[in-house]
Design a protein around this motif. Structure first.
Motif, PDB file in Angstrom:
ATOM      1  N   MET A 173      29.102  47.312  41.626  1.00  0.00           N
ATOM      2  CA  MET A 173      30.508  47.020  41.925  1.00  0.00           C
ATOM      3  C   MET A 173      31.134  46.042  40.927  1.00  0.00           C
ATOM      4  O   MET A 173      32.300  46.147  40.600  1.00  0.00           O
ATOM      5  N   CYS A 231      31.831  42.729  41.218  1.00  0.00           N
ATOM      6  CA  CYS A 231      32.871  41.923  41.873  1.00  0.00           C
ATOM      7  C   CYS A 231      33.156  40.638  41.092  1.00  0.00           C
ATOM      8  O   CYS A 231      32.252  40.014  40.551  1.00  0.00           O
ATOM      9  N   ASN A 238      33.074  38.407  46.873  1.00  0.00           N
ATOM     10  CA  ASN A 238      31.962  39.362  46.926  1.00  0.00           C
ATOM     11  C   ASN A 238      32.195  40.369  48.036  1.00  0.00           C
ATOM     12  O   ASN A 238      32.788  40.053  49.058  1.00  0.00           O
ATOM     13  N   THR A 239      31.716  41.601  47.817  1.00  0.00           N
ATOM     14  CA  THR A 239      31.871  42.630  48.840  1.00  0.00           C
ATOM     15  C   THR A 239      30.555  42.919  49.571  1.00  0.00           C
ATOM     16  O   THR A 239      30.536  43.745  50.475  1.00  0.00           O
ATOM     17  N   CYS A 240      29.481  42.258  49.144  1.00  0.00           N
ATOM     18  CA  CYS A 240      28.197  42.453  49.837  1.00  0.00           C
ATOM     19  C   CYS A 240      27.415  41.140  49.854  1.00  0.00           C
ATOM     20  O   CYS A 240      27.748  40.191  49.139  1.00  0.00           O
TER      21      CYS A 240
END
Length: 121
Positions: A12, A14, A32-34
């Motif tokens: 990703m 990010c 952050n996406t995770c």
């Protein structure tokens, strides 16, 4: 203080912002996406580590060098010292994939292992 980094924990990429206190403690991590991004950002700001890939000299082999890598992540501040140490190493053929070429490099607890074969001449 803010530190902006690009996460490399997953594809990703990010853009992460880490808010740090004056003494370097992490106050917040955003962007952050995770969960891996959060962990990566915290490690990158407190104790950055890197994998190392290079070659080691071989004597008596069909090749002059064999590719190798660190078996784990090495503290970023020790990378250049590790490379200097590896440049001084010469192993004898045959070398087999997975052979430990340098054990516990610079006391890091990380081995340098062969990533290919190098048979005798």
């Amino acid at each position: 203080m803010q530190k902006n980094i690009i996460c490399v924990a997953c594809p990703m990429g990010c853009g992460i912002t880490v808010e740090l206190s004056d003494n370097g403690d992490i106050l917040s991590v955003t962007g952050n996406t995770c969960k891996r991004g959060d962990a990566y950002a915290r490690t990158e700001c407190t104790h950055p580590v890197r994998s190392l890939a290079t070659t080691v000299k071989v004597s008596g082999g069909v090749h002059n060098v064999v590719p190798c890598k660190s078996a784990g992540a090495i503290p970023k501040e020790k990378i250049f010292d590790c490379m200097k140490k590896i440049s001084e190493v010469e192993v004898k053929a045959p070398v087999t994939l997975g052979d430990v070429l340098v054990e516990n490099i610079l006391g890091t607890g990380i081995d340098i292992v062969a990533t290919n074969h190098c048979p005798k001449e």
